[in-house]
Design a protein around this motif. Structure first.
Motif, PDB file in Angstrom:
ATOM      1  N   UNK A  41       0.836  -1.204   0.000  1.00  0.00           N
ATOM      2  CA  UNK A  41       0.000   0.000   0.000  1.00  0.00           C
ATOM      3  C   UNK A  41       0.872   1.256   0.000  1.00  0.00           C
ATOM      4  N   UNK A  42       1.972   1.202   0.731  1.00  0.00           N
ATOM      5  CA  UNK A  42       2.897   2.339   0.751  1.00  0.00           C
ATOM      6  C   UNK A  42       3.451   2.595  -0.640  1.00  0.00           C
ATOM      7  N   UNK A  43       3.925   1.542  -1.289  1.00  0.00           N
ATOM      8  CA  UNK A  43       4.507   1.697  -2.618  1.00  0.00           C
ATOM      9  C   UNK A  43       3.461   2.154  -3.631  1.00  0.00           C
ATOM     10  N   UNK A  44       2.221   1.672  -3.494  1.00  0.00           N
ATOM     11  CA  UNK A  44       1.149   2.100  -4.388  1.00  0.00           C
ATOM     12  C   UNK A  44       0.869   3.589  -4.217  1.00  0.00           C
ATOM     13  N   UNK A  45       0.867   4.037  -2.961  1.00  0.00           N
ATOM     14  CA  UNK A  45       0.623   5.451  -2.682  1.00  0.00           C
ATOM     15  C   UNK A  45       1.729   6.316  -3.273  1.00  0.00           C
ATOM     16  N   UNK A  46       2.980   5.921  -3.052  1.00  0.00           N
ATOM     17  CA  UNK A  46       4.105   6.695  -3.572  1.00  0.00           C
ATOM     18  C   UNK A  46       4.076   6.722  -5.103  1.00  0.00           C
ATOM     19  N   UNK A  47       3.847   5.563  -5.717  1.00  0.00           N
ATOM     20  CA  UNK A  47       3.820   5.481  -7.175  1.00  0.00           C
ATOM     21  C   UNK A  47       2.703   6.321  -7.768  1.00  0.00           C
ATOM     22  N   UNK A  48       1.638   6.515  -7.029  1.00  0.00           N
ATOM     23  CA  UNK A  48       0.493   7.276  -7.533  1.00  0.00           C
ATOM     24  C   UNK A  48       0.731   8.782  -7.532  1.00  0.00           C
ATOM     25  N   UNK A  49       1.745   9.243  -6.804  1.00  0.00           N
ATOM     26  CA  UNK A  49       2.061  10.678  -6.869  1.00  0.00           C
ATOM     27  C   UNK A  49       2.664  10.981  -8.231  1.00  0.00           C
ATOM     28  N   UNK A  50       2.345  12.138  -8.772  1.00  0.00           N
ATOM     29  CA  UNK A  50       2.933  12.529 -10.063  1.00  0.00           C
ATOM     30  C   UNK A  50       4.393  12.913  -9.848  1.00  0.00           C
ATOM     31  N   UNK A  51       5.246  12.324 -10.666  1.00  0.00           N
ATOM     32  CA  UNK A  51       6.696  12.450 -10.521  1.00  0.00           C
ATOM     33  C   UNK A  51       7.243  13.216 -11.720  1.00  0.00           C
TER      34      UNK A  51
END
Length: 394
Positions: A41-51
């Motif tokens: 869930x942490x990685x999904x949240x981070x990946x969902x931020x626009x980079x």
């Protein structure tokens, strides 16, 4: 230069550690996770931020300027990331998640369109760099958090689709009266603004076209609150660390832009004594939209484990961001910040007041505000009255 940058970027990602196995809570933009049981869930949240990272081979800025921002655009990219998070909260919601190959709403692609490397996108590197000229920054010059906050505030005026009220709180003070006056404007919709063409007097209609997102029956414009701060001299004062952590715990959090001297990062949370951040220091090819409804988007999401750094290594010059979609959200933010300010585990980073103090200057008048980007500038600030001040309009 490109070859060296790519080698550096590859090594940088190769050194990113997997997320730690710790019982310490993980906080990401107002959401708490367990590193032991919710790592996916942490990685999904981070990946969902626009980079947003360095890009190359985009149209020349100003027609004849640079075609890459490698080496100078990191704070501009961080400004894009914190503002993109505001747009995600505004149009998609904090709980929205990105998945590779998944069909996403048109609003998601509308947000991406606003940040593409082209002169007619609201928050493109072209618009930020050109608008920065008015803030005393030549194209290719490094920005501080204060400058990028001021530039984004000005550009948001053209984004009638998002219809945001952007306030940059100066002098370490947030004045509730000013914010309510800004958000409760009597004319919230009106005619769509046009984005200025940096290369001529021509105007571009903002993307996407259509009716304004707000209507005259609404009494509150969604608020993006950016607060430039200096939390120490050459190093961050440890007394502010507890308060800084609390900011990431608030549901209104947009994160923090800052980093180390001349090396900016977008901080989205913390675990223990480490900050979690997205790093713009990777050069990718510029992306073009294939049509009005789709953009190849994989390069706008970081699928690597998030970067981390010790909070004590943070440069004291930062800008903290918050988003309040409704007036109730803002009142809740005020209550929570008041609680944090009286807590015993840290000094308040800024003051929250009802009305503008009498010693403040007129907010409609230009004020001289230092934008520190490194220790040398801080030292020169006390010794010189020349270039260390930036003339910024409030």
């Amino acid at each position: 230069m490109d070859a060296a940058t790519l080698t550096y970027d590859t090594l940088r990602f190769g050194e990113v550690e997997d997320f730690p196995e710790t019982e310490e809570p993980v906080w990401l933009l107002g959401v708490e996770y367990s590193a032991l049981t919710e790592k996916e869930d942490i990685l999904s949240d981070v990946t969902s931020r626009l980079w947003f990272t360095y890009r190359r081979n985009f149209p020349a800025i100003g027609g004849t300027g640079p075609t890459s921002d490698t080496g100078w655009g990191c704070m501009l990219r961080c400004g894009q990331m914190i503002f993109a998070q505001a747009l995600v909260c505004r149009h998609l919601g904090r709980d929205w998640r990105w998945e590779k190959g998944k069909k996403h709403k048109s609003d998601y692609f509308n947000i991406l369109h606003a940040f593409l490397d082209r002169k007619d996108s609201y928050y493109s590197i072209h618009q930020i760099a050109q608008m920065g000229v008015g803030e005393g920054k030549s194209i290719g010059q490094w920005y501080g958090p204060n400058t990028v906050a001021q530039v984004l505030r000005k550009l948001a005026a053209f984004d009638t689709w998002s219809s945001l009220a952007v306030h940059v709180a100066m002098d370490n003070t947030v004045v509730k009266e000013e914010i309510k006056r800004l958000c409760c404007s009597s004319s919230l919709c009106g005619a769509a603004a046009a984005l200025p063409d940096p290369e001529s007097d021509q105007l571009y209609n903002g993307y996407p076209s259509g009716a304004c997102a707000s209507d005259d029956s609404l009494l509150w414009k969604p608020l993006v609150l950016l607060i430039p701060l200096r939390l120490g001299l050459s190093d961050i004062n440890e007394a502010y660390i507890g308060t800084l952590k609390h900011c990431f715990m608030l549901p209104h959090s947009l994160g923090v832009i800052g980093g180390k001297p001349n090396s900016a990062h977008y901080f989205i949370g913390y675990v223990g004594e480490e900050l979690i951040y997205l790093d713009p220091h990777t050069t990718q090819f510029s992306v073009e939209a294939t049509d009005s409804c789709y953009i190849p988007d994989e390069s706008f999401h970081c699928v690597h484990p998030p970067c981390r750094m010790k909070i004590s290594d943070l440069d004291p010059s930062i800008a903290v961001g918050f988003f309040c979609k409704t007036e109730e959200d803002f009142e809740d933010w005020c209550r929570q910040m008041t609680k944090i300010s009286v807590a015993k585990d840290g000094l308040p980073m800024f003051e929250l007041v009802e009305q503008q103090p009498s010693h403040f200057s007129n907010p409609d008048v230009l004020s001289l505000t230092p934008d520190f980007s490194d220790t040398d500038k801080l030292e020169r600030f006390f010794d010189s009255e020349d270039e260390d001040f930036e003339i910024l309009s409030l």
